[in-house]
Motif scaffolding. Sequence first.
Motif, short mmCIF file in Angstrom:
data_model
loop_
_atom_site.label_atom_id
_atom_site.label_comp_id
_atom_site.label_asym_id
_atom_site.label_seq_id
_atom_site.Cartn_x
_atom_site.Cartn_y
_atom_site.Cartn_z
N PHE A 302 43.04 38.35 47.32
CA PHE A 302 42.85 39.76 47.25
C PHE A 302 41.21 39.79 46.99
O PHE A 302 40.75 40.47 47.18
CB PHE A 302 43.30 40.21 45.89
N GLU A 303 41.19 38.14 45.61
CA GLU A 303 39.18 38.00 45.87
C GLU A 303 38.91 37.88 46.96
O GLU A 303 37.41 37.65 47.07
CB GLU A 303 38.97 36.33 44.38
N CYS A 304 39.00 37.47 47.52
CA CYS A 304 38.28 36.91 49.54
C CYS A 304 39.22 37.86 50.18
O CYS A 304 38.91 38.17 51.95
CB CYS A 304 39.39 35.84 50.36
N ASP A 305 38.74 39.19 49.54
CA ASP A 305 39.18 40.63 50.70
C ASP A 305 40.37 39.93 51.76
O ASP A 305 39.88 40.96 52.71
CB ASP A 305 37.85 40.93 51.18
N LEU A 306 41.13 39.69 51.79
CA LEU A 306 43.15 39.39 52.46
C LEU A 306 42.47 38.51 54.03
O LEU A 306 43.14 38.57 54.48
CB LEU A 306 43.29 40.71 52.80
N ASP A 307 41.47 37.96 53.71
CA ASP A 307 40.09 36.61 54.37
C ASP A 307 41.59 35.66 53.98
O ASP A 307 41.25 35.19 53.61
CB ASP A 307 39.53 36.84 54.00
N THR A 311 40.67 32.57 52.02
CA THR A 311 41.47 31.96 50.83
C THR A 311 42.35 30.37 51.10
O THR A 311 42.12 29.89 50.10
CB THR A 311 42.35 32.69 50.75
N SER A 347 48.25 44.12 43.61
CA SER A 347 46.60 44.22 42.99
C SER A 347 47.27 44.45 41.34
O SER A 347 46.04 44.13 40.45
CB SER A 347 46.01 44.51 43.70
#
Length: 369
Positions: A302-307, A311, A347
Amino acid sequence: MPAIARRTFPMVLASLRTGTNPGREDLALLRDRAAQRAREGVPLTLLLHVWQHGFQEFFEESGCIANAGESKALAWIGLAVMRLQEIFLAEIVAAYLAEQETLTEERSGAVPLIARLLLLGQDPRADAERLNITLAGSYDVLAVRLGSSADSGLDAEAREVAERRRLHRMLALLRTGGGPATLSLLDRGGGYVFVPRSGEDPRSAERLGRFVAGLESAAGSTITAAVVEDIAISGVTTAAQQADEILDLVRALSRGPGLYRLFDVFMAHQLSRPGPGLDHLIAAAKPVLSHDELRTTLQTYFECDLDRQRTARRLSVHPNTVNNRLNRIAEISPHSPFTLAGITALSAALTVARLRAGGPPDPSSHAQG
């Protein structure tokens, strides 16, 4: 005196060579020394006499080394030195008097008294009038927490002295001349500041940002602050409690120093309210939350915007490992990390879990402290 002379005479010589006046930063030493002498109780008349004597010695020494044909140059130096003396003494007097006013306020305790009355929800107008403190119609209410400073490595006694000086510098910055007073109730760890508000202020965010930056500079440490803006006197107690709640959320979410408002943590603020819905959400996500590896992967995802590539790099694992863990989460949880509804629920569950683990104190206790 010799130490000050070594710092001051080069400044005077540079000014004579260039024909310019010293800048504000150049004169900082004078202001610091004047404030220090005020704290030590040195009379202002004695302080001015010492500086005037220093300028007199400087000019007399110039006369001693001047040649017979340099009378015009010596006269020019005399006028220039008189101009510099006027600038220096004006800075010294202003800094000395400002420091004396700050010391007087600290000793009287008038400002903290009015701030405490506001914080407790009591009407401070009669006491403010008696103490000659002008109140504003409304305030920006700030809750402030100080970070550690460079003094933290000192021994206990030296650290206590350094912390008192830090607090004193902050209070000196908050002292306002004329108009509604900036009210503060601060100790060495932080506290509250009530900044007068004057009508609609379209540049409020910028103004408050500069205000907190000034506090940081005075404190010599980072500051985490929360603000609730444009609050009437009768609403200060509730606003201070809300500002404390925002700071608690910022801490629980491991946010960095800075100035925060409710909209910066609005989702966490809503999720921090207890209720059966949140209990059900946590229960449903428990298989993931209780598994450290899956929980860390999901939080990082989540902190990596779903990347998933980012991650994987953050976790120092192969991207396929991230995929396998996300698939495992989808198997053991009713919420899938591959759907919008599932991402939203997971989240929210992670946020609630972090807030509950952080254990923010009861906000109703802050105003009574």
